[in-house]
Design a protein around this motif. Structure first.
Motif, PDB file in Angstrom:
ATOM      1  N   LEU A 136       1.191  -4.796 -21.032  1.00  0.00           N
ATOM      2  CA  LEU A 136       2.096  -4.082 -20.131  1.00  0.00           C
ATOM      3  C   LEU A 136       1.387  -3.742 -18.825  1.00  0.00           C
ATOM      4  O   LEU A 136       1.937  -3.922 -17.736  1.00  0.00           O
ATOM      5  CB  LEU A 136       2.613  -2.815 -20.814  1.00  0.00           C
ATOM      6  CG  LEU A 136       3.605  -1.952 -20.025  1.00  0.00           C
ATOM      7  CD1 LEU A 136       4.802  -2.773 -19.562  1.00  0.00           C
ATOM      8  CD2 LEU A 136       4.071  -0.773 -20.873  1.00  0.00           C
ATOM      9  N   ALA A 137       0.157  -3.249 -18.915  1.00  0.00           N
ATOM     10  CA  ALA A 137      -0.614  -2.935 -17.706  1.00  0.00           C
ATOM     11  C   ALA A 137      -0.862  -4.199 -16.889  1.00  0.00           C
ATOM     12  O   ALA A 137      -0.814  -4.181 -15.655  1.00  0.00           O
ATOM     13  CB  ALA A 137      -1.932  -2.275 -18.078  1.00  0.00           C
ATOM     14  N   GLN A 138      -1.122  -5.303 -17.576  1.00  0.00           N
ATOM     15  CA  GLN A 138      -1.343  -6.573 -16.883  1.00  0.00           C
ATOM     16  C   GLN A 138      -0.080  -7.044 -16.175  1.00  0.00           C
ATOM     17  O   GLN A 138      -0.142  -7.606 -15.073  1.00  0.00           O
ATOM     18  CB  GLN A 138      -1.829  -7.625 -17.888  1.00  0.00           C
ATOM     19  CG  GLN A 138      -3.223  -7.324 -18.434  1.00  0.00           C
ATOM     20  CD  GLN A 138      -3.562  -8.155 -19.657  1.00  0.00           C
ATOM     21  OE1 GLN A 138      -2.896  -9.147 -19.955  1.00  0.00           O
ATOM     22  NE2 GLN A 138      -4.588  -7.756 -20.392  1.00  0.00           N
ATOM     23  N   ALA A 139       1.081  -6.790 -16.806  1.00  0.00           N
ATOM     24  CA  ALA A 139       2.353  -7.175 -16.187  1.00  0.00           C
ATOM     25  C   ALA A 139       2.621  -6.352 -14.933  1.00  0.00           C
ATOM     26  O   ALA A 139       3.092  -6.876 -13.918  1.00  0.00           O
ATOM     27  CB  ALA A 139       3.501  -7.002 -17.182  1.00  0.00           C
ATOM     28  N   VAL A 140       2.313  -5.040 -14.995  1.00  0.00           N
ATOM     29  CA  VAL A 140       2.473  -4.177 -13.819  1.00  0.00           C
ATOM     30  C   VAL A 140       1.583  -4.669 -12.687  1.00  0.00           C
ATOM     31  O   VAL A 140       2.014  -4.775 -11.531  1.00  0.00           O
ATOM     32  CB  VAL A 140       2.144  -2.707 -14.168  1.00  0.00           C
ATOM     33  CG1 VAL A 140       2.073  -1.860 -12.897  1.00  0.00           C
ATOM     34  CG2 VAL A 140       3.178  -2.125 -15.117  1.00  0.00           C
ATOM     35  N   LYS A 141       0.338  -4.994 -13.008  1.00  0.00           N
ATOM     36  CA  LYS A 141      -0.611  -5.444 -11.989  1.00  0.00           C
ATOM     37  C   LYS A 141      -0.209  -6.792 -11.408  1.00  0.00           C
ATOM     38  O   LYS A 141      -0.371  -7.045 -10.206  1.00  0.00           O
ATOM     39  CB  LYS A 141      -2.012  -5.540 -12.602  1.00  0.00           C
ATOM     40  CG  LYS A 141      -3.100  -5.848 -11.591  1.00  0.00           C
ATOM     41  CD  LYS A 141      -4.479  -5.798 -12.229  1.00  0.00           C
ATOM     42  CE  LYS A 141      -5.574  -6.075 -11.216  1.00  0.00           C
ATOM     43  NZ  LYS A 141      -6.921  -6.020 -11.830  1.00  0.00           N
ATOM     44  N   ALA A 142       0.329  -7.664 -12.238  1.00  0.00           N
ATOM     45  CA  ALA A 142       0.680  -9.011 -11.794  1.00  0.00           C
ATOM     46  C   ALA A 142       1.927  -9.022 -10.913  1.00  0.00           C
ATOM     47  O   ALA A 142       2.032  -9.845  -9.990  1.00  0.00           O
ATOM     48  CB  ALA A 142       0.886  -9.925 -13.001  1.00  0.00           C
ATOM     49  N   HIS A 143       2.866  -8.114 -11.175  1.00  0.00           N
ATOM     50  CA  HIS A 143       4.167  -8.192 -10.508  1.00  0.00           C
ATOM     51  C   HIS A 143       4.462  -7.011  -9.581  1.00  0.00           C
ATOM     52  O   HIS A 143       5.497  -6.992  -8.918  1.00  0.00           O
ATOM     53  CB  HIS A 143       5.277  -8.315 -11.556  1.00  0.00           C
ATOM     54  CG  HIS A 143       5.109  -9.505 -12.444  1.00  0.00           C
ATOM     55  ND1 HIS A 143       5.379 -10.796 -12.032  1.00  0.00           N
ATOM     56  CD2 HIS A 143       4.655  -9.613 -13.728  1.00  0.00           C
ATOM     57  CE1 HIS A 143       5.113 -11.637 -13.009  1.00  0.00           C
ATOM     58  NE2 HIS A 143       4.680 -10.946 -14.056  1.00  0.00           N
ATOM     59  N   GLY A 144       3.559  -6.029  -9.546  1.00  0.00           N
ATOM     60  CA  GLY A 144       3.790  -4.883  -8.677  1.00  0.00           C
ATOM     61  C   GLY A 144       2.492  -4.176  -8.373  1.00  0.00           C
ATOM     62  O   GLY A 144       1.415  -4.787  -8.418  1.00  0.00           O
ATOM     63  N   MET A 145       2.589  -2.886  -8.064  1.00  0.00           N
ATOM     64  CA  MET A 145       1.374  -2.136  -7.753  1.00  0.00           C
ATOM     65  C   MET A 145       1.575  -0.662  -8.040  1.00  0.00           C
ATOM     66  O   MET A 145       2.691  -0.128  -7.928  1.00  0.00           O
ATOM     67  CB  MET A 145       0.985  -2.328  -6.295  1.00  0.00           C
ATOM     68  CG  MET A 145       1.908  -1.687  -5.291  1.00  0.00           C
ATOM     69  SD  MET A 145       1.490  -2.166  -3.618  1.00  0.00           S
ATOM     70  CE  MET A 145       1.903  -3.904  -3.659  1.00  0.00           C
ATOM     71  N   ALA A 146       0.486  -0.026  -8.436  1.00  0.00           N
ATOM     72  CA  ALA A 146       0.470   1.429  -8.602  1.00  0.00           C
ATOM     73  C   ALA A 146       0.074   2.057  -7.275  1.00  0.00           C
ATOM     74  O   ALA A 146      -0.925   1.660  -6.672  1.00  0.00           O
ATOM     75  CB  ALA A 146      -0.510   1.822  -9.701  1.00  0.00           C
ATOM     76  N   VAL A 147       0.885   3.007  -6.819  1.00  0.00           N
ATOM     77  CA  VAL A 147       0.630   3.684  -5.550  1.00  0.00           C
ATOM     78  C   VAL A 147       0.200   5.112  -5.859  1.00  0.00           C
ATOM     79  O   VAL A 147       0.997   5.923  -6.329  1.00  0.00           O
ATOM     80  CB  VAL A 147       1.886   3.690  -4.654  1.00  0.00           C
ATOM     81  CG1 VAL A 147       1.581   4.381  -3.326  1.00  0.00           C
ATOM     82  CG2 VAL A 147       2.387   2.274  -4.421  1.00  0.00           C
ATOM     83  N   ASN A 148      -1.075   5.384  -5.623  1.00  0.00           N
ATOM     84  CA  ASN A 148      -1.628   6.714  -5.896  1.00  0.00           C
ATOM     85  C   ASN A 148      -1.556   7.565  -4.629  1.00  0.00           C
ATOM     86  O   ASN A 148      -2.248   7.293  -3.646  1.00  0.00           O
ATOM     87  CB  ASN A 148      -3.079   6.585  -6.364  1.00  0.00           C
ATOM     88  CG  ASN A 148      -3.701   7.935  -6.688  1.00  0.00           C
ATOM     89  OD1 ASN A 148      -3.016   8.959  -6.734  1.00  0.00           O
ATOM     90  ND2 ASN A 148      -4.996   7.952  -6.910  1.00  0.00           N
ATOM     91  N   PHE A 149      -0.699   8.588  -4.662  1.00  0.00           N
ATOM     92  CA  PHE A 149      -0.606   9.514  -3.530  1.00  0.00           C
ATOM     93  C   PHE A 149      -1.635  10.618  -3.759  1.00  0.00           C
ATOM     94  O   PHE A 149      -1.339  11.674  -4.314  1.00  0.00           O
ATOM     95  CB  PHE A 149       0.815  10.066  -3.412  1.00  0.00           C
ATOM     96  CG  PHE A 149       1.827   9.000  -3.082  1.00  0.00           C
ATOM     97  CD1 PHE A 149       1.992   8.573  -1.775  1.00  0.00           C
ATOM     98  CD2 PHE A 149       2.585   8.410  -4.077  1.00  0.00           C
ATOM     99  CE1 PHE A 149       2.903   7.576  -1.460  1.00  0.00           C
ATOM    100  CE2 PHE A 149       3.512   7.418  -3.778  1.00  0.00           C
ATOM    101  CZ  PHE A 149       3.671   7.001  -2.467  1.00  0.00           C
ATOM    102  N   ALA A 150      -2.854  10.331  -3.347  1.00  0.00           N
ATOM    103  CA  ALA A 150      -3.982  11.237  -3.607  1.00  0.00           C
ATOM    104  C   ALA A 150      -4.056  12.317  -2.532  1.00  0.00           C
ATOM    105  O   ALA A 150      -3.498  12.184  -1.439  1.00  0.00           O
ATOM    106  CB  ALA A 150      -5.281  10.436  -3.637  1.00  0.00           C
ATOM    107  N   ARG A 151      -4.757  13.406  -2.868  1.00  0.00           N
ATOM    108  CA  ARG A 151      -5.043  14.432  -1.858  1.00  0.00           C
ATOM    109  C   ARG A 151      -5.750  13.784  -0.678  1.00  0.00           C
ATOM    110  O   ARG A 151      -6.608  12.923  -0.855  1.00  0.00           O
ATOM    111  CB  ARG A 151      -5.931  15.526  -2.451  1.00  0.00           C
ATOM    112  CG  ARG A 151      -5.239  16.390  -3.499  1.00  0.00           C
ATOM    113  CD  ARG A 151      -6.229  17.326  -4.144  1.00  0.00           C
ATOM    114  NE  ARG A 151      -5.624  18.111  -5.206  1.00  0.00           N
ATOM    115  CZ  ARG A 151      -5.237  19.387  -5.086  1.00  0.00           C
ATOM    116  NH1 ARG A 151      -5.419  20.024  -3.940  1.00  0.00           N
ATOM    117  NH2 ARG A 151      -4.682  20.028  -6.099  1.00  0.00           N
TER     118      ARG A 151
END
Length: 213
Positions: A136-151
């Motif tokens: 599942l994590a590989q599918a997220v990485k392959a087809h999209g991106m995690a956007v971290n709204f960091a401080r």
């Protein structure tokens, strides 16, 4: 104690480029502590996708309780009405705690998103904790991106505070910005509220320490 590692902001930078180019991607995971930035960029994403008089008809919301592979597939398969794209928002659903059968369903959906659909998983109350070892994590990485709204860094915050005061017709020097951040914390929502109060209270065009106190 080892130094804190810097947060990965590559997804955030890519999101900004996508929006600047007017070409939002198909899959985003929105998470992180800086909710002001998250809400701001979610608003920009909506503006970019939900165009035309029937824009809101092309936004589909799924809460954690309603979420399932079937519910997600139905939302993703909805064709856009009088527009080019649809936006599907899933709020506070932990993808990685789904059962094995459901995870397989989500992998299939994420791997075959139609061009017209933009899917956003919004982590607000929940913390985003992906398991990089999973398909599942590989599918997220392959087809999209995690956007971290960091401080934001102190320098970025000082610039941001100054811009917000300037938008209200006030000037403030960097040293007083740093003092304001020290007093109010470094989250933008809190700072935005205090900036509004101080700008309304201050009589002159230049913010003073007395105005802040």
């Amino acid at each position: 104690m080892p130094p804190k590692s810097k947060p990965d902001t590559s997804g955030f930078e890519k999101l900004k480029k996508d929006l600047s180019a007017g070409k939002p991607g198909q899959l985003y995971i929105f998470h992180g502590e800086e909710t002001y930035l998250r809400d701001y960029y979610l608003g920009r994403l909506r503006e970019a996708i939900l165009t035309g008089g029937l824009g809101e008809f092309n936004r589909h919301n799924i809460g954690a309780k309603e979420m399932s592979p079937h519910a997600l597939e139905e939302a993703v398969d909805c064709l856009p009405m009088m527009a080019e794209r649809t936006l599907v928002e899933v709020t506070d659903f932990d993808l990685f705690k789904a059962g094995e059968k459901d995870r397989e369903g989500y992998i299939r959906i994420l791997s075959n998103l139609p061009d017209y659909c933009c899917l956003v998983f919004l982590y607000d109350i929940l913390e985003y904790k992906p398991d990089a070892r999973t398909k599942l994590a590989q599918a997220v990485k392959a087809h999209g991106m995690a956007v971290n709204f960091a401080r934001q860094s102190p320098r970025e915050l000082v610039d941001w505070v100054r811009r917000h005061f300037k938008a209200q017709g006030k000037e403030i020097d960097s040293r007083l910005c740093e003092e304001l951040i020290f007093l109010c914390g470094d989250l933008m929502h809190s700072l935005q509220q205090e900036i509004g109060k101080i700008a309304a209270y201050a009589k002159g065009d230049k913010i003073t320490r007395a105005d802040i106190e």
